[in-house]
Motif scaffolding. Structure first.
Motif, mmCIF file in Angstrom:
data_model
loop_
_atom_site.group_PDB
_atom_site.id
_atom_site.type_symbol
_atom_site.label_atom_id
_atom_site.label_comp_id
_atom_site.label_asym_id
_atom_site.label_seq_id
_atom_site.Cartn_x
_atom_site.Cartn_y
_atom_site.Cartn_z
ATOM 1 N N SER A 160 0.828 -1.204 0.000
ATOM 2 C CA SER A 160 0.000 0.000 0.000
ATOM 3 C C SER A 160 0.865 1.257 0.000
ATOM 4 O O SER A 160 0.540 2.233 -0.666
ATOM 5 N N GLY A 163 2.336 1.841 -3.406
ATOM 6 C CA GLY A 163 1.251 2.270 -4.280
ATOM 7 C C GLY A 163 0.855 3.726 -4.124
ATOM 8 O O GLY A 163 0.766 4.456 -5.121
ATOM 9 N N VAL A 164 0.632 4.164 -2.886
ATOM 10 C CA VAL A 164 0.250 5.588 -2.715
ATOM 11 C C VAL A 164 1.284 6.505 -3.263
ATOM 12 O O VAL A 164 0.960 7.538 -3.826
ATOM 13 N N LYS A 176 -4.807 12.570 -1.457
ATOM 14 C CA LYS A 176 -4.478 11.151 -1.551
ATOM 15 C C LYS A 176 -3.872 10.669 -0.237
ATOM 16 O O LYS A 176 -4.173 9.581 0.241
ATOM 17 N N ARG A 179 -6.615 10.346 2.440
ATOM 18 C CA ARG A 179 -7.444 9.162 2.224
ATOM 19 C C ARG A 179 -6.690 7.885 2.571
ATOM 20 O O ARG A 179 -7.231 6.971 3.193
ATOM 21 N N PHE A 180 -5.463 7.840 2.131
ATOM 22 C CA PHE A 180 -4.654 6.654 2.417
ATOM 23 C C PHE A 180 -4.511 6.437 3.920
ATOM 24 O O PHE A 180 -4.722 5.334 4.427
ATOM 25 N N SER A 182 -6.338 7.459 6.349
ATOM 26 C CA SER A 182 -7.587 7.073 7.018
ATOM 27 C C SER A 182 -7.865 5.582 6.832
ATOM 28 O O SER A 182 -8.351 4.911 7.740
ATOM 29 N N GLN A 183 -7.549 5.072 5.660
ATOM 30 C CA GLN A 183 -7.852 3.666 5.405
ATOM 31 C C GLN A 183 -6.820 2.717 5.987
ATOM 32 O O GLN A 183 -7.142 1.591 6.360
ATOM 33 N N ILE A 184 -5.598 3.174 6.112
ATOM 34 C CA ILE A 184 -4.622 2.274 6.722
ATOM 35 C C ILE A 184 -4.885 2.219 8.225
ATOM 36 O O ILE A 184 -4.657 1.190 8.868
ATOM 37 N N GLN A 186 -7.866 2.305 9.399
ATOM 38 C CA GLN A 186 -8.996 1.375 9.395
ATOM 39 C C GLN A 186 -8.493 -0.074 9.374
ATOM 40 O O GLN A 186 -8.942 -0.919 10.144
ATOM 41 N N TYR A 187 -7.556 -0.312 8.488
ATOM 42 C CA TYR A 187 -6.988 -1.665 8.384
ATOM 43 C C TYR A 187 -6.276 -2.064 9.670
ATOM 44 O O TYR A 187 -6.448 -3.182 10.169
ATOM 45 N N SER A 190 -8.381 -3.247 12.322
ATOM 46 C CA SER A 190 -8.921 -4.596 12.130
ATOM 47 C C SER A 190 -7.942 -5.696 12.531
ATOM 48 O O SER A 190 -8.325 -6.855 12.659
ATOM 49 N N ILE A 191 -6.678 -5.334 12.684
ATOM 50 C CA ILE A 191 -5.732 -6.372 13.117
ATOM 51 C C ILE A 191 -5.184 -6.095 14.517
ATOM 52 O O ILE A 191 -4.345 -6.846 15.013
ATOM 53 N N ALA B 152 -11.879 7.305 -0.184
ATOM 54 C CA ALA B 152 -10.674 6.859 0.512
ATOM 55 C C ALA B 152 -10.425 5.380 0.268
ATOM 56 O O ALA B 152 -9.283 4.960 0.019
ATOM 57 N N THR B 155 -8.915 4.897 -3.197
ATOM 58 C CA THR B 155 -7.493 5.248 -3.202
ATOM 59 C C THR B 155 -6.652 4.146 -2.564
ATOM 60 O O THR B 155 -5.605 3.748 -3.098
ATOM 61 N N PHE B 156 -7.142 3.666 -1.449
ATOM 62 C CA PHE B 156 -6.393 2.638 -0.718
ATOM 63 C C PHE B 156 -6.299 1.344 -1.520
ATOM 64 O O PHE B 156 -5.235 0.716 -1.597
ATOM 65 N N SER B 159 -3.908 1.856 -4.428
ATOM 66 C CA SER B 159 -2.538 1.887 -3.913
ATOM 67 C C SER B 159 -2.027 0.486 -3.652
ATOM 68 O O SER B 159 -0.953 0.102 -4.141
ATOM 69 N N SER B 160 -2.792 -0.266 -2.912
ATOM 70 C CA SER B 160 -2.312 -1.585 -2.523
ATOM 71 C C SER B 160 -2.082 -2.462 -3.742
ATOM 72 O O SER B 160 -1.115 -3.219 -3.794
ATOM 73 N N PHE B 162 -1.317 -1.480 -6.943
ATOM 74 C CA PHE B 162 -0.090 -1.031 -7.606
ATOM 75 C C PHE B 162 1.132 -1.556 -6.850
ATOM 76 O O PHE B 162 2.117 -1.994 -7.448
ATOM 77 N N GLY B 163 1.047 -1.459 -5.544
ATOM 78 C CA GLY B 163 2.182 -1.875 -4.720
ATOM 79 C C GLY B 163 2.509 -3.349 -4.813
ATOM 80 O O GLY B 163 3.670 -3.711 -5.015
ATOM 81 N N GLN B 186 -9.193 -8.984 4.784
ATOM 82 C CA GLN B 186 -9.278 -8.471 6.158
ATOM 83 C C GLN B 186 -9.757 -7.015 6.146
ATOM 84 O O GLN B 186 -10.660 -6.637 6.897
ATOM 85 N N TYR B 187 -9.148 -6.230 5.284
ATOM 86 C CA TYR B 187 -9.536 -4.816 5.172
ATOM 87 C C TYR B 187 -10.986 -4.684 4.722
ATOM 88 O O TYR B 187 -11.752 -3.884 5.272
ATOM 89 N N SER B 190 -13.464 -5.080 7.275
ATOM 90 C CA SER B 190 -13.584 -3.963 8.211
ATOM 91 C C SER B 190 -14.451 -2.821 7.666
ATOM 92 O O SER B 190 -14.839 -1.933 8.418
#
Lengths: 198, 198
Positions: A160, A163-164, A176, A179-180, A182-184, A186-187, A190-191, B152, B155-156, B159-160, B162-163, B186-187, B190
């Motif tokens: 990720s 990618g960003v 960007k 947004r990135f 905020s979602q990471i 979020q991820y 979850s872990i 968001a 974008t996430f 990104s992931s 591409f990465g 997993q994401y 969530s």
DNA sequence: GGTAAATCCGACCATGTGGTCTTTTTATAC
DNA sequence: GTATAAAAAGACCACATGGTCGGATTTACC
């Protein structure tokens, strides 16, 4: 001695901005007001030059911005969040942002130059190992969920981020980034370790 | 007419494998047993040639592998998962995998050629718009959490993807794919709609 | 101050590049 | 067959590239 450093610094600068194959040695020499003789006195070839840049500058750069900041005994998810936030903020404020140096070179050399690729991949591996270690330690310390897959998480996190950095170069890097992040988060939520209901 | 197509196909093939700047027109011509005359009869310049490849081949390729598969009325998270799984599986079984064509070109041209960048970014935008739309529709249909941020998330997700494509080219693509897929699930879990406790 | 090594200069080379231009081939229509 | 235009050939050009090499210039050391 100073000349060698200057060559490497400007070399990285131009290789990063214009790409390795589209940057000539003369470009670097012109910018430093040096001659061919100076260059080939210090380096065997363009490839040798680049590999030394990887070892001396790129590796350290990645280490100081992406690896060193996540070492410590705190919650690794917090550390990684902070680390990425800092790195991306730097990129946002950089007029001349061409994406992540490492991932750009990976994309450029992949399948073209095995020798260079080995050196680049080594850096990737170091990052990966440190990430996995940090996550496992975090798991041991009760920050991560018992069922979290640290290797997988590391791969996902690295993906990720690479990618960003590509996406941020296209347009609206600031949004960007927001947004990135905020979602990471979020991820990560979850872990992270689930609160025990006792 | 067939010659023009052949030129574009081999052009994309070589540009993808060796990069734009490290692939000469002669390389392409040699592979097709054609001459300079044939090339410059059909195209104005190398750049014009490449832009036509973007429009005619790259755009369609991205559309068919990343955009079209996520259109529909099912759960977008399921569709995206399936779409990525397919795309990555193809990459794993491809001996000559050099990463995502689009993201590689983005990395190569970024900051070097504005004209080409505009064309590439257009494809990125189309993908983004379609992703956001799919996610919003999924939210409307009750597949996503009410609080999910679709922009968001898009974008996430981009990104992931591409990465991983970059990471997969380095080593152990199969295991990288597996790890990536597990974490994107997993994401997705969530941000999916939470079961209402009634 | 002299000497030798480290450093750097810059002309030079072979090769490869994108691109041009004239000529030839090939297909098409009459 | 012949006129016509599309399609392709390939010699050619100006320029840039990575790399070489003999020599000039600094630097360090005695």
């Amino acid at each position: 001695m100073a000349t060698m450093q200057r060559l490497q610094n400007t070399g990285l600068e131009l290789f990063y901005a214009q790409g390795y194959y589209d940057t000539s040695i003369d470009d670097i020499l012109k910018k430093l007001d040096l001659s061919k003789g100076a260059f080939y006195y210090h380096f065997e070839s363009k490839e040798d030059f680049f590999i030394q840049i990887i070892e001396n500058l790129l590796a350290r750069k990645i280490y100081s911005t992406l690896i060193e900041p996540i070492e410590g005994h705190d919650n690794p998810l917090t550390l990684i969040t902070k680390c990425f936030d800092d790195a991306l903020e730097t990129a946002v404020h950089n007029e001349m942002d061409y994406g992540c140096v490492l991932s750009n070179f990976l994309a450029e050399f992949n399948g073209k130059n095995d020798v260079v690729m080995r050196h680049l991949n080594e850096i990737v591996t170091v990052w990966e190992v440190n990430l996995v270690t940090a996550l496992q330690k975090g798991k041991f310390n009760g920050y991560l969920d018992r069922h979290a897959d640290c290797e997988a998480a590391a791969t996902f996190i690295m993906s990720s981020y690479f990618g960003v950095r590509i996406l941020m170069t296209s347009a609206a890097p600031s949004s960007k980034k927001y947004r990135f992040m905020s979602q990471i988060r979020q991820y990560f939520k979850s872990i992270e370790a689930k609160p025990v209901n006792s």
